[in-house]
Design a protein around this motif. Structure first.
Motif, short mmCIF file in Angstrom:
data_model
loop_
_atom_site.label_atom_id
_atom_site.label_comp_id
_atom_site.label_asym_id
_atom_site.label_seq_id
_atom_site.Cartn_x
_atom_site.Cartn_y
_atom_site.Cartn_z
N ALA A 33 0.86 -1.20 0.00
CA ALA A 33 0.00 0.00 0.00
C ALA A 33 0.89 1.25 0.00
CB ALA A 33 -0.87 0.00 1.25
N VAL A 34 0.53 2.21 -0.84
CA VAL A 34 1.33 3.44 -0.95
C VAL A 34 0.44 4.65 -0.68
CG1 VAL A 34 2.72 4.85 -2.54
CG2 VAL A 34 2.86 2.36 -2.65
N ASN A 35 0.92 5.55 0.17
CA ASN A 35 0.15 6.77 0.48
C ASN A 35 0.23 7.75 -0.69
OD1 ASN A 35 -0.63 6.58 3.48
ND2 ASN A 35 1.50 5.91 3.42
N ILE A 36 -0.92 8.28 -1.08
CA ILE A 36 -0.96 9.23 -2.18
C ILE A 36 -1.48 10.57 -1.65
CG2 ILE A 36 -2.00 9.73 -4.45
CD1 ILE A 36 -0.06 7.30 -4.44
N SER A 37 -0.73 11.61 -1.96
CA SER A 37 -1.17 12.95 -1.53
C SER A 37 -2.23 13.46 -2.51
CB SER A 37 0.04 13.88 -1.54
OG SER A 37 -0.37 15.20 -1.69
N PRO A 38 -3.23 14.22 -2.01
CA PRO A 38 -4.23 14.79 -2.93
C PRO A 38 -3.57 15.67 -4.00
CG PRO A 38 -4.44 15.70 -0.70
CD PRO A 38 -3.51 14.55 -0.61
N VAL A 39 -2.42 16.25 -3.66
CA VAL A 39 -1.71 17.10 -4.64
C VAL A 39 -1.27 16.23 -5.83
CG1 VAL A 39 0.26 18.66 -4.97
CG2 VAL A 39 -0.91 18.58 -2.76
N GLN A 40 -0.79 15.03 -5.53
CA GLN A 40 -0.37 14.12 -6.60
C GLN A 40 -1.56 13.72 -7.46
OE1 GLN A 40 1.58 11.37 -3.61
NE2 GLN A 40 2.52 10.66 -5.49
N LEU A 41 -2.66 13.39 -6.76
CA LEU A 41 -3.84 12.90 -7.48
C LEU A 41 -4.40 13.96 -8.43
CD1 LEU A 41 -5.49 10.32 -7.54
CD2 LEU A 41 -6.97 11.27 -5.79
N LEU A 42 -4.26 15.22 -8.05
CA LEU A 42 -4.80 16.28 -8.90
C LEU A 42 -3.81 16.70 -10.00
CD1 LEU A 42 -6.59 18.43 -6.18
CD2 LEU A 42 -7.67 17.08 -7.97
N ASP A 43 -2.64 16.07 -10.01
CA ASP A 43 -1.66 16.39 -11.05
C ASP A 43 -1.98 15.56 -12.31
OD1 ASP A 43 0.68 17.26 -12.32
OD2 ASP A 43 1.79 15.50 -11.63
N ALA A 44 -2.08 16.25 -13.45
CA ALA A 44 -2.50 15.58 -14.70
C ALA A 44 -1.56 14.45 -15.09
CB ALA A 44 -2.59 16.61 -15.82
N ALA A 45 -0.28 14.54 -14.66
CA ALA A 45 0.69 13.52 -15.09
C ALA A 45 0.65 12.26 -14.21
CB ALA A 45 2.10 14.12 -15.04
N PHE A 46 -0.16 12.29 -13.14
CA PHE A 46 -0.09 11.19 -12.17
C PHE A 46 -0.56 9.85 -12.73
CE2 PHE A 46 -1.84 8.87 -8.40
CZ PHE A 46 -0.61 8.59 -7.82
N VAL A 47 -1.74 9.84 -13.34
CA VAL A 47 -2.28 8.57 -13.85
C VAL A 47 -1.33 7.95 -14.90
CG1 VAL A 47 -4.26 7.45 -14.95
CG2 VAL A 47 -4.63 9.29 -13.29
N PRO A 48 -0.88 8.72 -15.92
CA PRO A 48 0.07 8.12 -16.88
C PRO A 48 1.36 7.64 -16.21
CG PRO A 48 -0.69 10.28 -17.65
CD PRO A 48 -1.27 10.08 -16.30
N SER A 49 1.83 8.36 -15.17
CA SER A 49 3.07 7.94 -14.49
C SER A 49 2.87 6.60 -13.80
CB SER A 49 3.49 8.96 -13.43
OG SER A 49 3.72 10.19 -14.01
N VAL A 50 1.73 6.43 -13.12
CA VAL A 50 1.48 5.15 -12.44
C VAL A 50 1.37 4.04 -13.48
CG1 VAL A 50 -0.09 3.88 -10.91
CG2 VAL A 50 0.32 6.30 -10.49
N ALA A 51 0.67 4.34 -14.58
CA ALA A 51 0.50 3.32 -15.64
C ALA A 51 1.87 2.88 -16.16
CB ALA A 51 -0.35 3.90 -16.77
N ARG A 52 2.75 3.88 -16.34
CA ARG A 52 4.09 3.57 -16.86
C ARG A 52 4.88 2.72 -15.86
NH1 ARG A 52 4.93 8.45 -18.50
NH2 ARG A 52 6.00 9.09 -16.60
N LEU A 53 4.83 3.10 -14.58
CA LEU A 53 5.57 2.34 -13.55
C LEU A 53 5.09 0.90 -13.47
CD1 LEU A 53 5.95 4.69 -10.44
CD2 LEU A 53 7.75 3.60 -11.74
N VAL A 54 3.76 0.73 -13.51
CA VAL A 54 3.19 -0.62 -13.41
C VAL A 54 3.64 -1.44 -14.62
CG1 VAL A 54 1.02 -1.92 -13.51
CG2 VAL A 54 1.22 0.05 -11.97
N ALA A 55 3.57 -0.83 -15.81
CA ALA A 55 3.94 -1.56 -17.03
C ALA A 55 5.42 -1.91 -17.02
CB ALA A 55 3.58 -0.73 -18.25
N GLN A 56 6.27 -0.93 -16.64
CA GLN A 56 7.72 -1.15 -16.66
C GLN A 56 8.15 -2.24 -15.68
OE1 GLN A 56 9.33 2.71 -15.90
NE2 GLN A 56 9.28 3.33 -18.05
#
Ligand code: C2E
Ligand code: CA
Ligand code: CA
Length: 452
Positions: free
Chosen positions: A285-308
């Motif tokens: 489990a990883v803590n996510i800050s609301p600031v991160q969640l509201l950043d437009a690059a967050f979802v693609p970054s997580v997708a990239r990390l998971v795929a890599q």
């Protein structure tokens, strides 16, 4: 954790939380001393001039000063707001009596300037009322008093002329000295913040961001996963806990870099675990800050990390605190859904401390409610908390979620939680947060393997 010697040696390392408390405490103490000394001096003056009826407002000012000194120990935002309103009320009451007369201008309203500056500098930008509305209100009142707009409200009880002349000089000098002191505190504060931000920016680049892991277990003590908890290993050798630097990181874009680094390390651990039968089913489990969640690059970054990393995304759990949902809820829920589509799951952290309604809860793509530590600490002492916890567990079951109790420290707490229907736990009773190497040793220990 930092020891006392390290704290004083690396003054700059007393990061954001401590720095803010220091600043609030300094402002409250300064206001307290100013109100008490001014209140006392003027009360004595008015008594000497046989104007006891006018000294009452100064007694009020002293009371506000005492309140400020008492509250300076707590150094929280609520204390600051209470004291700020007390000072404002006292200044307005005195400024009304202080209506200009021939040769003597009004001067008490000058104290509204240090009050406005103090509030603007001390409240955080996100505390809009304290940092913007209140200072603007002070400025409006200042203009009102300066232009004499409020003079019709003056009770016509002007103090003796000689006292007024002397008072105008003293008020002008003291209010301007206070303003200068507040600017001084502000300058120091900005300097500290800039140093901290520079250090924190370097920390991410230099690999000083470390992740510790705290196991989460079932009733029988068997691990179901871990929570990733960030630490900052400073080159000085001290390890800083997140409470001291995450709030500062959230004020800049640094939280995005720190958060991604934690996610990267968490994905690395999941990948490592995926090769071993004993660990391949464990979640991180990883803590996510609301600031991160509201950043437009967050979802693609997580997708990239998971795929890599090639991990099973179902084993990655993201935690968002319940209180984070108070702002921009619709956008956050949208982002949470996008991430859920990737296959990761969500947990609602510190549940019970925010104000999310049942209807919000139903809209959230959340699989787990993490019951806040505060409830768990109270569960053995308060019957009311027990009933409430029982209901929270029931709600989670009705909504098809799991409930995990955080901060379990005693066997008594765990046993009570079990009777209330809770099946997942995290806390010092089972294990403290630890570095990855220690976690592997913990997972390999015979007690854990046998599920005792
Ligand atoms: P949290 O998510 O509620 O994390 C649990 C905190 O409670 C951790 O403190 C943990 O060490 C502590 N804890 C666990 N069991 C017990 C117990 O039995 N008794 C007591 N008294 N405390 C216990 P920690 O590691 O200092 O983290 C503090 C907070 O910092 C976390 O609270 C979380 O909100 C935030 N945080 C930690 N890592 C990250 C991160 O990577 N990103 C973000 N955005 N926030 C993080
Ligand atoms: Ca958490
Ligand atoms: Ca928590």
């Amino acid at each position: 954790m930092m020891n006392r010697a390290a704290r004083s040696e690396y003054g700059v390392l007393r990061f954001h939380g401590a720095v803010r408390r220091e600043k609030v405490s300094a402002i409250l103490s300064l206001s307290g001393i100013a109100c008490i000394s001014l209140g006392l001096a003027w009360t004595i003056c008015y008594l000497m001039f046989d104007r006891a009826e006018l000294s009452i407002v100064f007694v009020g000012l002293m009371a506000v000063g005492i309140l400020a000194l008492v509250r300076s120990r707590r150094s929280d935002g609520a204390s600051l707001l209470i004291v700020a309103h007390g000072v404002l009320a006292a200044i307005c009451a005195i400024a009304l009596i202080d209506a200009p007369i021939e040769r003597v201008p009004r001067s008490v309203h000058l104290f509204l300037l240090p009050l406005a500056a103090g509030a603007a500098f001390t409240f955080e930008a996100r505390e809009r009322y304290g940092s913007m509305v209140f200072p603007l209100g002070c400025m409006v009142l200042f203009v009102g008093f300066a232009l004499g707009t409020l003079d019709t409200l003056a009770p016509g009880l002007s103090p003796p002329l000689e006292l007024r002349e002397w008072g105008a000089r003293a008020n002008t000098t003291i209010s301007m000295a206070l303003l200068a002191a507040i600017f001084g505190i502000y300058r120091l504060d900005i300097g500290k913040r800039l140093r901290l931000e520079r250090e924190l920016g370097r920390a991410v680049r230099n690999g000083e961001i470390e992740v510790h892991y705290q196991p989460q277990v079932r009733v029988d003590g068997r691990p179901i996963g871990v929570e990733a908890l960030v630490r900052w290993r400073h080159p000085s050798g001290t390890t800083l806990s997140p409470d001291t630097f995450i709030p500062l990181a959230e004020e800049s874009t640094l939280i995005n870099d720190i958060g991604l680094e934690v996610l990267r390390q968490a994905c690395g651990l999941l990948e490592q675990w995926s090769h071993h039968p004993n660990t391949c089913g464990l979640r991180v489990a990883v803590n996510i800050s609301p600031v991160q969640l509201l950043d437009a690059a967050f979802v693609p970054s997580v997708a990239r990390l998971v795929a890599q990393s090639g991990i099973n995304p179902a084993l990655l759990e993201l935690e968002l605190t319940e209180s984070a949902l108070s702002a921009d809820t619709a956008e956050m829920i949208e982002r949470m859904r996008e991430l859920e589509v990737l296959g990761v799951s969500w947990a609602l952290d510190d549940f019970g401390t925010g104000y999310s309604s049942l209807s919000t809860l139903r809209r959230l793509p959340v699989r787990k409610l993490k019951i806040d530590r505060q409830f768990v600490q109270e569960v053995t002492a308060q019957e009311r908390t027990q009933r409430l916890l029982g209901k929270i567990v029931e709600i989670s079951q009705i909504m098809g979620m799991n409930a995990l109790a955080e901060g379990v420290e005693t066997v008594e707490q765990r046993d009570l939680l079990v009777t209330l229907g809770c099946e997942q736990f995290q806390g010092y009773l089972f294990a403290r947060p630890m570095p990855a190497a220690a976690l592997h040793a913990w997972l390999d220990s015979p007690m854990i393997c046998e599920g005792v």
